[in-house]
Scaffold this motif. Structure first.
Motif, PDB file in Angstrom:
ATOM      1  N   GLY A 141     -31.988 -21.523 -48.081  1.00 21.35           N
ATOM      2  CA  GLY A 141     -32.924 -20.730 -47.283  1.00 21.35           C
ATOM      3  C   GLY A 141     -34.398 -21.031 -47.508  1.00 21.35           C
TER       4      GLY A 141
ATOM      5  N   LEU B  14     -36.080 -23.740 -45.272  1.00 20.52           N
ATOM      6  CA  LEU B  14     -36.217 -23.549 -43.826  1.00 20.52           C
ATOM      7  C   LEU B  14     -37.650 -23.378 -43.322  1.00 20.52           C
ATOM      8  CD1 LEU B  14     -33.075 -21.347 -43.106  1.00 20.52           C
ATOM      9  CD2 LEU B  14     -33.310 -23.830 -42.978  1.00 20.52           C
TER      10      LEU B  14
ATOM     11  N   GLN C 212     -41.904 -26.466 -42.008  1.00 21.24           N
ATOM     12  CA  GLN C 212     -41.928 -26.939 -40.616  1.00 21.24           C
ATOM     13  C   GLN C 212     -42.239 -28.427 -40.478  1.00 21.24           C
ATOM     14  OE1 GLN C 212     -41.050 -24.978 -37.892  1.00 21.24           O
ATOM     15  NE2 GLN C 212     -40.366 -23.694 -39.581  1.00 21.24           N
TER      16      GLN C 212
ATOM     17  N   VAL D 190     -27.080 -28.487 -41.375  1.00 21.68           N
ATOM     18  CA  VAL D 190     -28.461 -28.680 -41.832  1.00 21.68           C
ATOM     19  C   VAL D 190     -29.340 -29.116 -40.665  1.00 21.68           C
ATOM     20  CG1 VAL D 190     -29.975 -30.063 -43.321  1.00 21.68           C
ATOM     21  CG2 VAL D 190     -27.853 -29.106 -44.237  1.00 21.68           C
TER      22      VAL D 190
ATOM     23  N   ALA E 298     -30.160 -26.178 -38.519  1.00 19.44           N
ATOM     24  CA  ALA E 298     -31.163 -25.300 -39.127  1.00 19.44           C
ATOM     25  C   ALA E 298     -32.553 -25.930 -39.154  1.00 19.44           C
ATOM     26  CB  ALA E 298     -30.745 -24.949 -40.552  1.00 19.44           C
ATOM     27  N   MET E 299     -32.602 -27.269 -39.237  1.00 17.87           N
ATOM     28  CA  MET E 299     -33.881 -27.978 -39.357  1.00 17.87           C
ATOM     29  C   MET E 299     -33.923 -29.142 -38.368  1.00 17.87           C
ATOM     30  SD  MET E 299     -34.239 -27.898 -43.493  1.00 17.87           S
ATOM     31  CE  MET E 299     -32.536 -27.647 -43.969  1.00 17.87           C
TER      32      MET E 299
ATOM     33  N   ARG F 181     -26.403 -25.001 -33.264  1.00 16.40           N
ATOM     34  CA  ARG F 181     -27.435 -23.955 -33.339  1.00 16.40           C
ATOM     35  C   ARG F 181     -27.202 -22.880 -32.280  1.00 16.40           C
ATOM     36  NH1 ARG F 181     -31.254 -26.945 -34.250  1.00 16.40           N
ATOM     37  NH2 ARG F 181     -31.794 -27.665 -32.178  1.00 16.40           N
TER      38      ARG F 181
ATOM     39  N   LEU G 146     -25.877 -20.133 -39.728  1.00 12.00           N
ATOM     40  CA  LEU G 146     -27.326 -20.150 -39.918  1.00 12.00           C
ATOM     41  C   LEU G 146     -27.829 -18.819 -40.487  1.00 12.00           C
ATOM     42  CD1 LEU G 146     -28.407 -22.150 -36.759  1.00 12.00           C
ATOM     43  CD2 LEU G 146     -28.373 -22.936 -39.133  1.00 12.00           C
TER      44      LEU G 146
ATOM     45  N   MET H 227     -27.291 -19.031 -44.098  1.00 10.39           N
ATOM     46  CA  MET H 227     -28.280 -19.884 -44.738  1.00 10.39           C
ATOM     47  C   MET H 227     -29.592 -19.133 -44.949  1.00 10.39           C
ATOM     48  SD  MET H 227     -29.609 -23.648 -43.581  1.00 10.39           S
ATOM     49  CE  MET H 227     -28.097 -24.545 -43.823  1.00 10.39           C
ATOM     50  N   ARG H 228     -29.921 -18.253 -44.037  1.00 11.21           N
ATOM     51  CA  ARG H 228     -31.184 -17.516 -44.129  1.00 11.21           C
ATOM     52  C   ARG H 228     -31.099 -16.318 -45.073  1.00 11.21           C
ATOM     53  NH1 ARG H 228     -30.988 -18.867 -38.500  1.00 11.21           N
ATOM     54  NH2 ARG H 228     -32.538 -20.475 -38.099  1.00 11.21           N
TER      55      ARG H 228
END
Length: 190
Positions: free
Chosen positions: A104, A107, A110, A133, A136-137, A160, A169, A172-173
């Motif tokens: 997390g 993430l 940016q 992954v 998420a990114m 996603r 996701l 993951m957060r």
């Protein structure tokens, strides 16, 4: 030596520095102008205090673009990247990150384009890990020393927007909570 936390060694000396050196406040001339920082192979277990350590070592942490934390014993990232939001390349391979919530803290990066996570339990034991992954990114251009293909990017986008992907996701957060049982992550609500 045993396992260490990032942030316990002083910028002036290391673990072997005298008590006087460790208590001395960091001096401006002892900080470095740096865009790349290697902290690999140091037996670090926790990097929650990494921002403080980097602040003592690097003159302007916002200019740091490459961070190598590979081949340590890191099991949790905590707030490790709060002081370094402009990281473009992050090496976390060969650590002890075990589950999706452990990722997390990555993430919010940016500008991240290059990431290594291989050799962590989460990478070895999570189905469709690469696709997850990338979901998420989506700005990543390289994952685990392999260029992200157009097909993989499209698979990440599809994950996603899928129900399964959204659930993963969310996991993951979910930030891991420090617990008396060794800091294992809490199970996310479903």
């Amino acid at each position: 030596g045993g396992a260490r936390r990032a942030g316990t060694a002083s910028a002036s000396g290391g673990p072997g520095a005298s008590a006087a050196e460790q208590e001395e406040p960091p001096k401006e001339e002892r900080r470095f102008v740096a865009v790349h920082l290697r902290m690999d192979n140091n037996k670090l277990t926790d990097v929650d205090g990494l921002g403080d350590t980097i602040g003592r070592l690097v003159l302007d942490p916002l200019k740091l673009t490459t961070l190598d934390l590979s081949s340590n014993l890191i099991h949790t990232l905590g707030r490790a990247f709060a002081a370094t939001p402009n990281i473009v390349s992050l090496s976390l391979h060969d650590n002890k990150l075990k589950d999706l919530p452990a990722l997390g803290p990555i993430l919010p990066l940016q500008l991240l384009r290059k990431l290594t996570l291989y050799g962590n339990p989460v990478a070895d034991h999570t189905a469709q890990f690469r696709t997850l992954v990338l979901a998420a990114m989506p700005a990543l251009r390289s994952l685990d020393v392999s260029t992200v293909t157009k097909r993989e990017a499209a698979q990440g986008e599809a994950m996603r927007t899928s129900a399964q992907g959204k659930r993963l996701l969310r996991q993951m957060r979910t930030q891991p909570a420090a617990k008396a049982d060794g800091g294992r992550a809490q199970s996310p609500a479903r």
